[in-house]
Design a protein around this motif. Structure first.
Motif, PDB file in Angstrom:
ATOM      1  N   SER A 146       0.786  -1.237   0.000  1.00  0.00           N
ATOM      2  CA  SER A 146       0.000   0.000   0.000  1.00  0.00           C
ATOM      3  C   SER A 146       0.815   1.283   0.000  1.00  0.00           C
ATOM      4  O   SER A 146       0.242   2.360  -0.124  1.00  0.00           O
ATOM      5  N   ILE A 147       2.140   1.201   0.136  1.00  0.00           N
ATOM      6  CA  ILE A 147       2.968   2.403   0.166  1.00  0.00           C
ATOM      7  C   ILE A 147       3.861   2.428  -1.071  1.00  0.00           C
ATOM      8  O   ILE A 147       4.763   1.601  -1.218  1.00  0.00           O
ATOM      9  N   GLU A 148       3.596   3.359  -1.959  1.00  0.00           N
ATOM     10  CA  GLU A 148       4.372   3.462  -3.188  1.00  0.00           C
ATOM     11  C   GLU A 148       5.824   3.784  -2.876  1.00  0.00           C
ATOM     12  O   GLU A 148       6.121   4.554  -1.957  1.00  0.00           O
ATOM     13  N   ASN A 149       6.740   3.165  -3.622  1.00  0.00           N
ATOM     14  CA  ASN A 149       8.185   3.375  -3.514  1.00  0.00           C
ATOM     15  C   ASN A 149       8.810   2.690  -2.301  1.00  0.00           C
ATOM     16  O   ASN A 149      10.005   2.862  -2.046  1.00  0.00           O
ATOM     17  N   LYS A 150       8.035   1.932  -1.548  1.00  0.00           N
ATOM     18  CA  LYS A 150       8.562   1.195  -0.410  1.00  0.00           C
ATOM     19  C   LYS A 150       8.609  -0.285  -0.770  1.00  0.00           C
ATOM     20  O   LYS A 150       7.664  -0.805  -1.368  1.00  0.00           O
ATOM     21  N   TYR A 151       9.692  -0.960  -0.380  1.00  0.00           N
ATOM     22  CA  TYR A 151       9.894  -2.345  -0.792  1.00  0.00           C
ATOM     23  C   TYR A 151      10.368  -3.202   0.376  1.00  0.00           C
ATOM     24  O   TYR A 151      11.127  -2.755   1.236  1.00  0.00           O
ATOM     25  N   TYR A 152       9.904  -4.442   0.369  1.00  0.00           N
ATOM     26  CA  TYR A 152      10.467  -5.483   1.218  1.00  0.00           C
ATOM     27  C   TYR A 152      11.507  -6.249   0.403  1.00  0.00           C
ATOM     28  O   TYR A 152      11.359  -6.428  -0.811  1.00  0.00           O
ATOM     29  N   ILE A 153      12.537  -6.723   1.079  1.00  0.00           N
ATOM     30  CA  ILE A 153      13.415  -7.712   0.470  1.00  0.00           C
ATOM     31  C   ILE A 153      13.570  -8.853   1.470  1.00  0.00           C
ATOM     32  O   ILE A 153      13.922  -8.644   2.633  1.00  0.00           O
ATOM     33  N   PHE A 154      13.259 -10.050   1.012  1.00  0.00           N
ATOM     34  CA  PHE A 154      13.357 -11.255   1.831  1.00  0.00           C
ATOM     35  C   PHE A 154      14.616 -12.016   1.415  1.00  0.00           C
ATOM     36  O   PHE A 154      14.939 -12.096   0.229  1.00  0.00           O
ATOM     37  N   TYR A 155      15.298 -12.590   2.404  1.00  0.00           N
ATOM     38  CA  TYR A 155      16.523 -13.326   2.085  1.00  0.00           C
ATOM     39  C   TYR A 155      16.763 -14.397   3.143  1.00  0.00           C
ATOM     40  O   TYR A 155      16.452 -14.233   4.321  1.00  0.00           O
ATOM     41  N   SER A 156      17.315 -15.502   2.701  1.00  0.00           N
ATOM     42  CA  SER A 156      17.610 -16.622   3.593  1.00  0.00           C
ATOM     43  C   SER A 156      19.116 -16.748   3.760  1.00  0.00           C
ATOM     44  O   SER A 156      19.894 -16.256   2.942  1.00  0.00           O
ATOM     45  N   ASP A 157      19.545 -17.378   4.843  1.00  0.00           N
ATOM     46  CA  ASP A 157      20.974 -17.581   5.052  1.00  0.00           C
ATOM     47  C   ASP A 157      21.265 -19.069   5.207  1.00  0.00           C
ATOM     48  O   ASP A 157      20.373 -19.891   5.386  1.00  0.00           O
ATOM     49  N   TRP A 158      22.549 -19.376   5.123  1.00  0.00           N
ATOM     50  CA  TRP A 158      23.005 -20.758   5.141  1.00  0.00           C
ATOM     51  C   TRP A 158      23.785 -21.039   6.423  1.00  0.00           C
ATOM     52  O   TRP A 158      24.491 -20.188   6.946  1.00  0.00           O
ATOM     53  N   SER A 159      23.696 -22.255   6.901  1.00  0.00           N
ATOM     54  CA  SER A 159      24.601 -22.747   7.929  1.00  0.00           C
ATOM     55  C   SER A 159      25.024 -24.149   7.511  1.00  0.00           C
ATOM     56  O   SER A 159      24.408 -24.759   6.641  1.00  0.00           O
TER      57      SER A 159
END
Length: 500
Positions: A143-156
């Motif tokens: 709902s907010i223009e120009n705002k972004y999520y970035i999802f990321y996973s990590d390794w072990s």
């Protein structure tokens, strides 16, 4: 539900309804491996390495070397353009960069993997990226223009020596034409700690605004589902397919949603044996976020790495590869995974990055990762991490071998590393007339197509429909006085050369 009609012409697109804003957030695909030519003078002339792009704002797409970008995409890769198709930000799961190749966040997802894969040359840091196939995803805020999520996973690494992706985190940033440098709002927020596969995707909610985030688990038979709405990110459910959990060491693979959002498929594997992978196919309810009617197929991975999965533009066909073969599944069939057709077998072709060097290594251009592009083709990256060639499925909407798998047909300007950029299916509107169609958002179809001339008759053209936002009726006007055509993917022969 309204019936939408799209008129198409050779020189222009005439829409009978309001067209709305362009949806070109996935129109530039970024690639790059070993990009040290910028910071290492000894390799500055070696343009086989470094960054390159595919720009789908052009028809045919433009492939070009990018001498300015030196971020390494060690498989993991996600980016976002503005609605007009100009790059805004990109990431490899270790940093977030803006269109000027400067850091919005120069460190995310920090840990052992980050340290081990951060290359430094003369004081310049070049994070190589996480090694997951599809472990990073940039998603617009609902709902907010120009705002972004970035999802990321990590390794072990477990005591047994196997990689385990066990945490999914996210960051939030703002970037726009007015704020092209970008602003980091927050980072490394833990979403879930779990035994996850190396792949995530998202599907537009049936209301046309929110998102469903889907993260399969390593066992290959379960998936976590999250709701991303204006109030934040919420765990929704863990779906179990009902299939037997027999792949404890799995985790490498892809997850994909069909362009209409009605299907989700993931292909997870790691054991290089005849039963080393699982292909899952589930129906998806965009209103409730529930996966249901799941089917599973054991996949032979003894041929090597190859866990690609994707859908055709018309959402009728699922494609899967296992390094040596590409298979097609008809989703109109009662049991789609039993309606299997082999549409390609790897022909053994190997590519030489350095043909002038008699001792250079030859790399197989086989089938590893799949990705549906804005031009309607499915691009197929090989399993090698050091190669300048891909294959393509030319007409994925066609059944059987008519889909036309063209092996080693896509030369790349620089060396790439097996990944396909990870995007959500952007051109997906609301589910018209459903219980969740409550926000007054409508599907206004946008007309789009590509065309190719027949190789034996240049006056005969094949048109491939790429329209989106739920068109239901097509009408083609070729501008030569011929009758209009209502087929979705027509052929047309012109009488003579000319402008039409």
């Amino acid at each position: 539900m309204n019936k939408y009609r799209i008129w198409m012409a050779m020189s222009s697109l005439i829409l009978m309804v309001w067209q709305g804003k362009a949806q070109k957030q996935d129109y530039i695909w970024l690639y790059g491996n070993d990009p040290y030519d910028i910071v290492n003078p000894d390799r500055a002339a070696d343009t086989t390495r470094g960054a390159c792009n595919i720009d789908f704002n052009y028809d045919p797409p433009r492939f070009y070397y990018d001498p300015k970008r030196f971020l390494d995409f060690f498989t993991d890769n996600s980016s976002v353009c503005d609605p007009d198709g100009q790059i805004l930000a990109y990431s490899n799961g270790m940093v977030i960069y803006n269109q000027y190749d400067r850091g919005i966040a120069d460190t995310i997802n920090y840990g052992t993997w980050w340290e081990n894969f951060n290359h430094v040359w003369n004081g310049v840091s070049i994070p190589a990226g996480t090694g997951s196939i599809q472990g990073t995803l940039i998603l617009p805020h609902p709902s907010i223009e120009n705002k972004y999520y970035i999802f990321y996973s990590d390794w072990s690494v477990s005591d047994a020596g196997y990689y385990n992706i066990f945490q999914l985190r996210y960051a939030v940033f703002d970037v726009s034409k007015e704020n092209p440098e970008g602003t980091l709002i927050t980072k490394d927020v833990l979403l879930v700690a779990d035994s996850l596969a190396s792949c995530i995707t998202a599907i537009r909610h049936g209301n046309g605004r929110d998102w469903w985030l889907i993260a399969p688990r390593r066992n290959g038979v379960e998936a976590n589902v999250f709701l991303v709405d204006p109030s934040g990110i919420h765990f929704h459910s863990r779906h179990h397919t009902g299939m037997e959990d027999t792949l404890p060491l799995g985790g490498i693979g892809q997850v994909y949603a069909s362009p209409d959002g009605a299907w989700v498929s993931w292909h997870v594997g790691e054991l290089f044996t005849v039963d080393g992978a699982r292909l899952l196919l589930s129906r998806f309810d965009r209103c409730t976020g529930m996966l249901y009617d799941s089917k599973m197929k054991v996949v032979n991975l003894s041929f090597g790495i190859g866990t690609g999965v994707s859908f055709s533009q018309n959402s009728r066909y699922l494609y899967m590869c296992n390094n040596k073969y590409i298979y097609q599944y008809d989703l109109y069939a009662t049991n789609p995974l039993k309606a299997e057709k082999q549409v390609a077998e790897y022909d053994g072709y190997k590519y030489d990055n350095f043909p002038d060097n008699p001792t250079s290594t030859l790399y197989p251009v086989n089938f590893c990762i799949l990705g549906l592009a804005p031009d309607g083709r499915i691009y197929v990256s090989p399993s090698s991490g050091s190669i300048r060639m891909m294959s393509a499925i030319q007409y994925p909407d066609e059944g059987g071998i008519s889909c036309d798998v063209r092996q080693h047909s896509v030369p790349m300007p620089t060396i790439i590393s097996r990944g396909i950029p990870n995007f959500p299916p952007y051109r997906m509107g609301p589910v018209d007339g459903s219980a969740c169609d409550t926000l007054g958002i409508d599907n206004h179809p946008v007309a789009k197509y590509r065309y190719e001339a027949d190789t034996t008759d240049y006056l005969r053209l094949r048109f491939t429909d790429l329209s989106y936002y739920h068109p239901e009726i097509w009408s083609w006007d070729f501008g030569d006085g011929s009758s209009k055509v209502s087929m979705q993917h027509p052929y047309h022969s012109f009488a003579s050369k000319g402008t039409y």
